[in-house]
Design an enzyme around this catalytic site. Structure first.
Site, PDB file in Angstrom:
ATOM      1  N   ILE A  97     -35.286  20.278  55.537  1.00  0.00           N
ATOM      2  CA  ILE A  97     -35.556  20.161  56.967  1.00  0.00           C
ATOM      3  C   ILE A  97     -37.073  20.129  57.125  1.00  0.00           C
ATOM      4  O   ILE A  97     -37.808  20.548  56.225  1.00  0.00           O
ATOM      5  CB  ILE A  97     -34.924  21.305  57.797  1.00  0.00           C
ATOM      6  CG1 ILE A  97     -35.387  22.679  57.302  1.00  0.00           C
ATOM      7  CG2 ILE A  97     -33.410  21.206  57.796  1.00  0.00           C
ATOM      8  CD1 ILE A  97     -34.832  23.841  58.128  1.00  0.00           C
ATOM      9  N   ASP A  98     -37.538  19.604  58.243  1.00  0.00           N
ATOM     10  CA  ASP A  98     -38.971  19.422  58.437  1.00  0.00           C
ATOM     11  C   ASP A  98     -39.718  20.754  58.467  1.00  0.00           C
ATOM     12  O   ASP A  98     -39.135  21.803  58.780  1.00  0.00           O
ATOM     13  CB  ASP A  98     -39.235  18.683  59.748  1.00  0.00           C
ATOM     14  CG  ASP A  98     -38.606  17.303  59.781  1.00  0.00           C
ATOM     15  OD1 ASP A  98     -38.472  16.704  58.704  1.00  0.00           O
ATOM     16  OD2 ASP A  98     -38.246  16.848  60.878  1.00  0.00           O
ATOM     17  N   LYS A  99     -41.007  20.696  58.192  1.00  0.00           N
ATOM     18  CA  LYS A  99     -41.868  21.879  58.226  1.00  0.00           C
ATOM     19  C   LYS A  99     -41.724  22.642  59.539  1.00  0.00           C
ATOM     20  O   LYS A  99     -41.578  23.865  59.551  1.00  0.00           O
ATOM     21  CB  LYS A  99     -43.328  21.453  58.034  1.00  0.00           C
ATOM     22  CG  LYS A  99     -44.334  22.570  58.231  1.00  0.00           C
ATOM     23  CD  LYS A  99     -45.759  22.043  58.187  1.00  0.00           C
ATOM     24  CE  LYS A  99     -46.764  23.146  58.526  1.00  0.00           C
ATOM     25  NZ  LYS A  99     -48.155  22.651  58.550  1.00  0.00           N
TER      26      LYS A  99
END
Length: 302
Positions: free
Chosen positions: A136-138
């Site tokens: 998942i994104d930062k």
């Protein structure tokens, strides 16, 4: 050295532009360096970046293998929702990168996992992605599934590929959604101009399906439950922006002027359900809404 071979069906496009479309994970500047170093051959001959391809051209790209940097274990606190001898379920905080990459080799979830698990992590994808089955994104918080051995990794990878994993997110988007629920079925691929962005791309994109359901409406925002049928890069962020309701705080796909000031997008991976790779029983986990998300809702409601 990795070698890729392509055959052109187009005419008159600069080869650096054409290749940046074909190889989405390489920047145009890096492709130009490959051309300068004579690592791009057209019909067996080195060409310059301004060469314009012709239909039927055979394009061979040689990509030098980079030496992987040393990745070290770091004593970083991580929240474990579940653990056994095969898997870990973790609740990733907002702001933490999942795995090391160029220019960012410390402070990631992988660094933390190395300290917590020692050698008990799958190594199918190399040291840079020890244990990492999906990402998942930062600036997205929430649940991640980690493989502690290669057998569980291979099984879980296949289940993600076949869309057999339940993934439910919660988000707050700009504007008021009229429909109580809906489905967004629009292919996603690299943005044709801005290579680091994704976009709805009917020509070169892959099928992407997102289901949404309204949880709560506000004067100028909507609290939404989102379920992924597929799992493309930035899928929720791209799809919600595509229908005119970008995720609040999204600096890439969102609005230039943000009324609600938060760091990164208001997007949380809340529920993850799957059949255990070796125990063959269904398991489902939920990560509670983080403080930043609750504060945003409180601010909007207030």
């Amino acid at each position: 050295m990795e070698e890729k071979v392509f055959y052109s069906e187009e005419n008159g496009i600069r080869i650096d532009v054409w290749l940046s479309e074909k190889i989405g994970d390489l920047s145009r500047s890096y492709i130009q360096k490959l051309l300068k170093d004579k690592n791009v051959l057209v019909n067996g001959n080195a060409v310059k970046a301004n060469y314009k391809i012709a239909e039927g051209d055979q394009v061979t790209v040689k990509i030098p293998k980079e030496k992987e940097p040393e990745i070290v274990a770091e004593d970083i606190e991580i929240q474990i929702l579940y653990e056994d001898e095969d898997i870990l379920v973790v609740n990733k905080p907002k702001g933490m990168v999942v795995h090391p990459a160029a220019g960012n080799y410390s402070g990631t979830l992988v660094n933390a996992l190395m300290a917590y698990c020692g050698e008990n992590l799958s190594d199918i994808n190399g040291i840079m992605r020890l244990g990492i089955v999906h990402r998942i994104d930062k600036d997205t918080s929430g649940i991640l599934l980690v493989a502690k051995n290669n057998t569980s990794h291979e099984i879980l990878t296949e289940r993600f590929k076949n869309h057999d994993i339940k993934r439910v997110y919660e988000t707050v988007v700009h504007g008021v959604l009229r429909e109580d629920f809906g489905k967004i079925d629009a292919p996603i691929g690299r943005h044709p101009v801005y290579r680091k962005k994704m976009a709805v791309n009917t020509k070169n994109g892959k099928r992407a399906v997102t289901h949404f359901k309204v949880i709560e409406r506000f004067d100028n925002a909507t609290y939404v439950k989102v379920t992924l049928e597929t799992g493309r890069t930035h899928q929720i962020r791209v799809h919600m922006s595509h229908i005119g309701h970008p995720v609040i705080g999204d600096e890439v796909y969102g609005r230039k002027k943000e009324k609600y000031r938060i760091e990164g997008q208001a997007l949380h991976a809340k529920v993850l359900g799957f059949v255990h790779p070796l125990k063959n029983k269904y398991m489902e986990f939920e990560a509670p809404l983080p403080e930043y998300f609750c504060e945003l809702l409180k601010k909007i409601r207030g």
